[in-house]
Design a protein around this motif. Structure first.
Motif, PDB file in Angstrom:
ATOM      1  N   UNK A   1       0.872  -1.121  -0.169  1.00  0.00           N
ATOM      2  CA  UNK A   1       0.013  -0.019   0.075  1.00  0.00           C
ATOM      3  C   UNK A   1       0.866   1.367   0.023  1.00  0.00           C
ATOM      4  N   UNK A   2       0.546   2.113  -0.913  1.00  0.00           N
ATOM      5  CA  UNK A   2       1.200   3.309  -1.112  1.00  0.00           C
ATOM      6  C   UNK A   2       0.369   4.430  -0.932  1.00  0.00           C
ATOM      7  N   UNK A   3       0.860   5.669  -0.379  1.00  0.00           N
ATOM      8  CA  UNK A   3       0.038   6.963  -0.056  1.00  0.00           C
ATOM      9  C   UNK A   3       0.828   8.058  -0.830  1.00  0.00           C
ATOM     10  N   UNK A   4      -0.331   8.789  -1.271  1.00  0.00           N
ATOM     11  CA  UNK A   4       0.120   9.951  -2.007  1.00  0.00           C
ATOM     12  C   UNK A   4      -0.650  11.067  -1.429  1.00  0.00           C
ATOM     13  N   UNK A   5      -0.217  12.239  -1.192  1.00  0.00           N
ATOM     14  CA  UNK A   5      -0.864  13.440  -0.674  1.00  0.00           C
ATOM     15  C   UNK A   5      -0.369  14.378  -1.550  1.00  0.00           C
ATOM     16  N   UNK A   6      -1.530  15.112  -1.811  1.00  0.00           N
ATOM     17  CA  UNK A   6      -1.458  16.452  -2.538  1.00  0.00           C
ATOM     18  C   UNK A   6      -1.884  17.795  -1.542  1.00  0.00           C
ATOM     19  N   UNK A   7      -1.054  18.621  -1.737  1.00  0.00           N
ATOM     20  CA  UNK A   7      -1.063  19.986  -1.132  1.00  0.00           C
ATOM     21  C   UNK A   7      -1.840  20.837  -2.003  1.00  0.00           C
ATOM     22  N   UNK A   8      -2.815  21.542  -1.786  1.00  0.00           N
ATOM     23  CA  UNK A   8      -3.392  22.671  -2.593  1.00  0.00           C
ATOM     24  C   UNK A   8      -3.552  23.785  -1.571  1.00  0.00           C
ATOM     25  N   UNK A   9      -3.090  25.107  -2.110  1.00  0.00           N
ATOM     26  CA  UNK A   9      -3.505  26.568  -1.333  1.00  0.00           C
ATOM     27  C   UNK A   9      -4.614  27.157  -1.748  1.00  0.00           C
ATOM     28  N   UNK A  10      -5.518  27.578  -0.983  1.00  0.00           N
ATOM     29  CA  UNK A  10      -6.240  28.569  -1.669  1.00  0.00           C
ATOM     30  C   UNK A  10      -7.010  29.695  -0.756  1.00  0.00           C
ATOM     31  N   UNK A  11      -7.647  30.497  -0.969  1.00  0.00           N
ATOM     32  CA  UNK A  11      -8.127  31.708   0.026  1.00  0.00           C
ATOM     33  C   UNK A  11      -9.802  31.773  -0.232  1.00  0.00           C
ATOM     34  N   UNK A  12     -10.322  31.994   0.934  1.00  0.00           N
ATOM     35  CA  UNK A  12     -11.587  32.189   0.806  1.00  0.00           C
ATOM     36  C   UNK A  12     -12.024  33.195   2.030  1.00  0.00           C
ATOM     37  N   UNK A  13     -13.311  33.789   1.606  1.00  0.00           N
ATOM     38  CA  UNK A  13     -13.538  34.944   2.129  1.00  0.00           C
ATOM     39  C   UNK A  13     -15.058  34.497   2.807  1.00  0.00           C
ATOM     40  N   UNK A  14     -15.295  35.194   3.946  1.00  0.00           N
ATOM     41  CA  UNK A  14     -16.760  35.070   4.472  1.00  0.00           C
ATOM     42  C   UNK A  14     -17.075  36.481   5.313  1.00  0.00           C
ATOM     43  N   UNK A  15     -18.277  36.704   5.507  1.00  0.00           N
ATOM     44  CA  UNK A  15     -18.848  37.665   6.464  1.00  0.00           C
ATOM     45  C   UNK A  15     -19.864  36.942   7.381  1.00  0.00           C
ATOM     46  N   UNK A  16     -19.810  37.284   8.617  1.00  0.00           N
ATOM     47  CA  UNK A  16     -20.780  36.758   9.511  1.00  0.00           C
ATOM     48  C   UNK A  16     -21.398  38.281  10.115  1.00  0.00           C
ATOM     49  N   UNK A  17     -22.713  38.073   9.831  1.00  0.00           N
ATOM     50  CA  UNK A  17     -23.642  39.131  10.064  1.00  0.00           C
ATOM     51  C   UNK A  17     -24.904  39.000  10.500  1.00  0.00           C
ATOM     52  N   UNK A  18     -25.558  39.446  11.364  1.00  0.00           N
ATOM     53  CA  UNK A  18     -26.959  39.540  11.603  1.00  0.00           C
ATOM     54  C   UNK A  18     -27.618  40.668  11.296  1.00  0.00           C
ATOM     55  N   UNK A  19     -28.370  40.725  10.547  1.00  0.00           N
ATOM     56  CA  UNK A  19     -28.968  42.044   9.833  1.00  0.00           C
ATOM     57  C   UNK A  19     -30.069  42.576  10.932  1.00  0.00           C
ATOM     58  N   UNK A  20     -30.192  41.638  11.972  1.00  0.00           N
ATOM     59  CA  UNK A  20     -31.354  42.212  12.939  1.00  0.00           C
ATOM     60  C   UNK A  20     -30.567  43.013  14.056  1.00  0.00           C
ATOM     61  N   UNK A  21     -29.328  42.735  14.288  1.00  0.00           N
ATOM     62  CA  UNK A  21     -28.545  43.694  15.218  1.00  0.00           C
ATOM     63  C   UNK A  21     -27.947  44.719  14.513  1.00  0.00           C
ATOM     64  N   UNK A  22     -27.266  45.476  15.530  1.00  0.00           N
ATOM     65  CA  UNK A  22     -26.397  46.935  15.229  1.00  0.00           C
ATOM     66  C   UNK A  22     -25.259  46.392  14.844  1.00  0.00           C
ATOM     67  N   UNK A  23     -24.632  47.084  14.045  1.00  0.00           N
ATOM     68  CA  UNK A  23     -23.226  47.319  13.768  1.00  0.00           C
ATOM     69  C   UNK A  23     -22.318  46.964  15.034  1.00  0.00           C
ATOM     70  N   UNK A  24     -22.666  47.641  16.046  1.00  0.00           N
ATOM     71  CA  UNK A  24     -21.905  47.508  17.220  1.00  0.00           C
ATOM     72  C   UNK A  24     -22.037  45.933  17.841  1.00  0.00           C
ATOM     73  N   UNK A  25     -23.315  45.415  17.731  1.00  0.00           N
ATOM     74  CA  UNK A  25     -23.399  44.066  18.270  1.00  0.00           C
ATOM     75  C   UNK A  25     -22.674  43.104  17.617  1.00  0.00           C
ATOM     76  N   UNK A  26     -22.807  43.307  16.073  1.00  0.00           N
ATOM     77  CA  UNK A  26     -22.541  42.217  15.056  1.00  0.00           C
ATOM     78  C   UNK A  26     -20.769  42.389  15.532  1.00  0.00           C
ATOM     79  N   UNK A  27     -20.133  43.629  15.778  1.00  0.00           N
ATOM     80  CA  UNK A  27     -18.793  43.243  16.100  1.00  0.00           C
ATOM     81  C   UNK A  27     -18.410  42.960  17.324  1.00  0.00           C
ATOM     82  N   UNK A  28     -19.266  42.922  18.031  1.00  0.00           N
ATOM     83  CA  UNK A  28     -19.108  42.255  19.710  1.00  0.00           C
ATOM     84  C   UNK A  28     -19.032  40.878  19.431  1.00  0.00           C
ATOM     85  N   UNK A  29     -19.922  40.242  18.631  1.00  0.00           N
ATOM     86  CA  UNK A  29     -20.342  38.907  18.797  1.00  0.00           C
ATOM     87  C   UNK A  29     -19.422  38.247  17.549  1.00  0.00           C
TER      88      UNK A  29
END
Length: 80
Positions: A1-29
């Motif tokens: 049995x032989x193992x082969x490992x491939x390494x890939x790099x990538x970048x991803x973005x996200x935004x966590x934000x509850x529109x029912x909250x104020x900007x301050x509350x979103x920043x806090x959480x």
């Protein structure tokens, strides 16, 4: 049995934000993840396959094909 490992790099973005909250509350959480212009991370993905090498090629798997699978199913969907 032989193992082969491939390494890939990538970048991803996200935004966590509850529109029912104020900007301050979103920043806090959510902290930096509540950034109005999104927030990104750099990722390293290790994919390992195993098997018995092919007698003719000595490949467990063609690395170019493995890379294409990773691109099609991971980086194309997540990379920004």
């Amino acid at each position: 049995m032989v193992y082969l490992t491939r390494l890939e790099h990538f970048n991803a973005a996200h935004k966590l934000y509850n529109p029912d909250w104020s900007s301050e509350r979103n920043d806090e959480v959510f902290g930096l993840c509540a950034n109005e212009n999104w927030h990104g991370h750099n990722f390293e993905l290790y994919v390992t396959v195993n098997g018995v090498p092919n007698a003719d090629t000595c490949f467990v798997m063609d690395v170019k094909k493995l890379s294409k699978i990773i691109i099609d199913h991971v980086t194309e969907k997540l990379d920004h």
